[in-house]
Design an enzyme around this catalytic site. Structure first.
Site, PDB file in Angstrom:
ATOM      1  N   HIS A  15      19.214 -96.998  31.658  1.00 38.18           N
ATOM      2  CA  HIS A  15      17.762 -97.016  31.851  1.00 38.18           C
ATOM      3  C   HIS A  15      17.402 -97.108  33.334  1.00 38.18           C
ATOM      4  O   HIS A  15      17.882 -98.004  34.027  1.00 38.18           O
ATOM      5  CB  HIS A  15      17.214 -98.242  31.109  1.00 38.18           C
ATOM      6  CG  HIS A  15      15.732 -98.318  31.030  1.00 38.18           C
ATOM      7  ND1 HIS A  15      15.049 -99.495  31.225  1.00 38.18           N
ATOM      8  CD2 HIS A  15      14.798 -97.381  30.736  1.00 38.18           C
ATOM      9  CE1 HIS A  15      13.747 -99.277  31.060  1.00 38.18           C
ATOM     10  NE2 HIS A  15      13.567 -97.999  30.764  1.00 38.18           N
ATOM     11  N   HIS A  57       8.590 -95.305  38.537  1.00 38.38           N
ATOM     12  CA  HIS A  57       8.063 -95.708  37.231  1.00 38.38           C
ATOM     13  C   HIS A  57       6.563 -95.965  37.270  1.00 38.38           C
ATOM     14  O   HIS A  57       5.816 -95.493  36.418  1.00 38.38           O
ATOM     15  CB  HIS A  57       8.809 -96.961  36.758  1.00 38.38           C
ATOM     16  CG  HIS A  57       8.353 -97.462  35.430  1.00 38.38           C
ATOM     17  ND1 HIS A  57       7.245 -98.284  35.275  1.00 38.38           N
ATOM     18  CD2 HIS A  57       8.826 -97.240  34.176  1.00 38.38           C
ATOM     19  CE1 HIS A  57       7.080 -98.545  33.986  1.00 38.38           C
ATOM     20  NE2 HIS A  57       8.020 -97.920  33.301  1.00 38.38           N
TER      21      HIS A  57
HETATM   22  O1  G3P Z   1      12.318 -93.595  28.265  1.00 35.21           O
HETATM   23  C1  G3P Z   1      12.405 -94.848  27.662  1.00 35.21           C
HETATM   24  C2  G3P Z   1      11.722 -95.918  28.462  1.00 35.21           C
HETATM   25  O2  G3P Z   1      12.036 -95.757  29.815  1.00 35.21           O
HETATM   26  C3  G3P Z   1      10.238 -95.913  28.262  1.00 35.21           C
HETATM   27  O3  G3P Z   1       9.606 -97.006  28.859  1.00 35.21           O
HETATM   28  O4  G3P Z   1       8.306 -98.088  30.640  1.00 35.21           O
HETATM   29  O5  G3P Z   1      10.778 -98.137  30.723  1.00 35.21           O
HETATM   30  O6  G3P Z   1       9.549 -96.026  31.169  1.00 35.21           O
HETATM   31  P1  G3P Z   1       9.561 -97.318  30.410  1.00 35.21           P
HETATM   32 MG    MG Z   2      11.192 -94.644  31.460  1.00 33.17          MG
END
Ligand code: G3P
Ligand code: MG
Length: 247
Positions: A15, A57
């Protein structure tokens, strides 16, 4: 459905590059995730004010850089001057905001896969979806495994589909609405990516019956990862690169 005959992606995805171990959405994070054996990386892509795709992000600069203000109000030159590492730890001082092109070059040079989350600034959904798809087509040639494009934004996914229909798409879902299968069909999605707490075995089975793959985010508990594996999950997005084996 547009699900490919063979799913070419690893079952573990780091992630934002390497979760929490390195500053998110930076090349340092990719290096860190790769050092733990990860072969695929979820990255958040959005447009600078002057229309260049970068990895970030948030809509604003404050949390993950030493800058201030909105990404959409910042030029690429503004963003390239930022320190996107010091907020995390002194070790990463001076780490920059990568363009999508730079991250893609590094991933491709190292034979690694990408899940590009289209993360538009408000009001730029279509523009961002089309830009990510066009840029992905340019950066990944037809002989390579293309990035998996995902988004919470239906508009962004529609625009990505129009711009580059061959690229696989996934709908991101925080919860599981009653019409999720129809939504995926309408978007020609190959997969859905669901918040892990909203997933159950029946949903995974139903998705498979619809020829859809199912990924879960963000799975940081190895016991939960094992349970999802037993239900037949196709991929897990995790921060816990040190605790969850890359497979
Ligand atoms: O793509 C999965 C996840 O990254 C979605 O949430 O806020 O971490 O971008 P976020
Ligand atoms: Mg994400």
């Amino acid at each position: 459905p547009a699900a490919p005959a063979a799913w070419p992606y690893p079952a573990r995805i780091a992630h934002r590059g390497a979760g929490l171990r390195a500053p998110e959405n930076t090349l340092a994070a990719l290096r860190e995730g790769a050092a733990f054996g990860y072969l695929m990386f979820e990255l958040d892509a959005k447009l600078s004010g002057d229309g260049v795709l970068v990895l970030m992000h948030d809509e604003t600069l404050e949390r993950t850089t030493d800058g201030r203000g909105r990404v959409a109000a910042s030029s690429l030159a503004d963003l390239m001057r930022l320190d996107a590492g010091s907020w995390h730890s002194a070790r990463y001082a001076g780490e920059g905001v990568p363009t999508l092109a730079r991250a893609a070059a590094w991933l491709r040079a190292n034979g690694l896969h990408a899940n590009l989350e289209i993360k538009p600034c408000p009001g730029r959904e279509r523009e961002t979806g089309a830009a990510v798809a066009i840029e992905a087509e340019r950066l990944w040639d037809a002989a390579s495994v293309p990035p998996l494009l995902s988004s919470f934004s239906v508009e962004a996914l529609e625009a990505a589909r129009r711009a580059a229909p061959r690229l696989p798409r996934a709908l991101l879902l925080q919860d599981v609405p009653h019409d999720w299968a129809a939504r995926c069909r309408e978007l020609g999605c190959a997969a859905l990516v669901v918040q892990e707490s909203a997933l159950d075995e029946a949903t995974i089975s139903r998705a498979h019956a619809e020829s859809l793959k199912v990924l879960a985010y963000t799975v940081n508990d190895p016991a939960r990862a094992a349970a999802l594996d037993a239900w037949g999950i196709d991929g897990l997005i995790t921060d816990a690169v040190e605790r969850i084996s890359p497979g």
